[in-house]
Design a protein around this motif. Sequence first.
Motif, PDB file in Angstrom:
ATOM      1  N   ALA A 299      -5.625  -4.487   1.975  1.00 23.50           N
ATOM      2  CA  ALA A 299      -4.425  -4.444   2.809  1.00 23.50           C
ATOM      3  C   ALA A 299      -4.339  -3.155   3.606  1.00 23.50           C
ATOM      4  CB  ALA A 299      -3.194  -4.613   1.925  1.00 23.50           C
ATOM      5  N   VAL A 314      -0.464  -7.200   3.758  1.00 23.12           N
ATOM      6  CA  VAL A 314      -0.551  -7.624   2.355  1.00 23.12           C
ATOM      7  C   VAL A 314      -0.453  -9.140   2.254  1.00 23.12           C
ATOM      8  CG1 VAL A 314       0.586  -7.506   0.105  1.00 23.12           C
ATOM      9  CG2 VAL A 314       0.327  -5.430   1.471  1.00 23.12           C
ATOM     10  N   THR A 317      -3.652 -10.759   3.398  1.00 20.45           N
ATOM     11  CA  THR A 317      -4.709 -10.513   2.404  1.00 20.45           C
ATOM     12  C   THR A 317      -4.575 -11.449   1.218  1.00 20.45           C
ATOM     13  OG1 THR A 317      -4.824  -8.170   3.061  1.00 20.45           O
ATOM     14  CG2 THR A 317      -5.753  -8.767   0.919  1.00 20.45           C
TER      15      THR A 317
END
Length: 641
Positions: A299, A314, A317
């Motif tokens: 991230a 995030v 990811t």
Amino acid sequence: MVVCGDDALARRLAAELRSVYGEQVTLVVPPAGQAPGPPVVGRARASALFGRVSAAVQRATGSTGVNGGNGNANGDGEPAAPAPQLEAAELTDEVLAEAGVERAAALALVHDDDETNIRAALAARRLNPRLRLVIRLYNRRLGQYLEDVLDQAAALASPGVDPHAFDASTTILSDADTAAPALTAAAVAGSSKVVQAHGVLLRAAERSAAAPGDSALCTLALLSDAATDTQGPGTALPQLLPDEASVTAADGRGRIVLETVSYSGPAQPVSRSRPLGSLLSPRLRWSFVGIVLGVVALAVTAVFTTGEHPLRAVYLTLLDLFSINEPAIGESTFRQVLQLLSGFVGLLLLPVLLAAVLEALGTFRSGVVTRRPPRGLSGHVVLLGLGKIGTRVLARLRELDIPVVCVESDPEARGMALARRLRVPVVLGDVTEEGVLEAAKIHRAHSLLALTSVDTTNLEAALYARSVDPELRVVMRLYDDDFATAVYRTLRAAHPRALTRSRSVSYLAAPAFAGAMMGRQILGAVPVERKVLLIAAVTVAGLAPLEGRTLTETFRPGSWRVLALDTSTGGPEQRPDGRERPEGVAPHRSGDPSPGLVWDLHPGYVLRPEDRVVLAATGRGLAELLGRRPRTAAPAPDGGG
């Protein structure tokens, strides 16, 4: 007196009553070939072999093997006279009558089967309501109920008769409970011989000569040179109940002192709820930490290379990690590389999640399945055998918070349920097979307790453990006492720096059973090497060596010693007869470990007939105290036993 049994305890008990107490005894046993017992395959040959080796060692070293025990029934060095014997397959009314139960003073039922003992006890109480009964039962709760019923039956069978005119008491004892403290203490350095009965807790602690002893109530025994492990097998015999002069003169010898301990209460039930950290092993926890760090690294990299917002980076990811995001076709090279790396981390996550689920399920099921010894375990006790004796010893070890690993070949053994409940690791397998003791981590163990019912199995395990660690503390349960003596002497000579103990359960239990047959309340037995001290509670009335004498005058070195005054029936500030506490008896302190016992009696306190005292005594000492044997000019140097 009549003794009924089918194993070594019955014969040893009969010999104890005849040779120590001088009683007339009739022994009732099953016919030859029908008496159950542990397997004896190879035992006679091994006993003969070790006997020859032991004799050679004694001739070479001049040692008498004092700590190895003797083959005599009474433990005093005197041969035991055989008792009249009656053979019977079942204990029917006719057999009990032929044995003389209707005229006997006491009957001991020490068969290995509880049901056989219960049936015989009910029949014997019907034949002789005034008979004193001593029953061997493994089931302690059933024993309490049976004791109340039989005592009530004796009282109702003699209406209008003073209950104190005769002693028709019923005593329930277990050889497993009697021997378990001794076996536990022998296996654990620094642990103590604990005697617990009716709320009384005593601890017989082994101390070196240089150890401070301010907290000790008294010195119970001076150990032999062999027991102190200073110069190998010694020549000095253990001295029971020594006087102060002997204790002062015993320079360099270890000793056993008596201490009081506080009651710890019943064991707390095992909680079914578990913290999250205990569900996963350290390896799995570190695996999850590595995956989380990998996601964070991906991230952060996405934030710096693609310019995405941290939260969106995030999120993307995680989508890539779980393979639910759209392929990054037409996007930058950095984004495509990060998506491939996220997918690779996701592949690593799948086996970790599966392992976590399986391990968590196994942890929740640990209440009904056996545990394996944890990695890195050391300093523990390896316990072989979870039968009657092993189960009681396991409970004692866990009460002392001592780590234990059990080895058992039978998944349905008596002690398996207790091991699961206490979450004790168990290795299922035959101890004689390759790799079983290694699985129990014998190379890192503190001591080995071999308590199976087969002598040769216990010996083989002990010899193999000694080959792994020559200084390992070893305690063996050996059925045959001559075999135990030979094994002890040989192993002692072969490994002089290691501590070896060979224990016969019948040897440890017989004195307590014999004492109960004499009508005394036996609180427990404290083994001193191969001898035994009894802790008993007696009433002073009628005992000439105690009644009307001071505590100093009542002490007989090598025979008996008054330890405490029992005031449990009269409250903490009154005597048993309800009068005020006499001079010389200190009031109870708030922290007194046993509120019904007064330990700090003044040496000048005079014992009265209504007093009830707790004392330590040898078998011969208690017999002499009751006037069962003629007094001698002086007690034996080792105090008998």
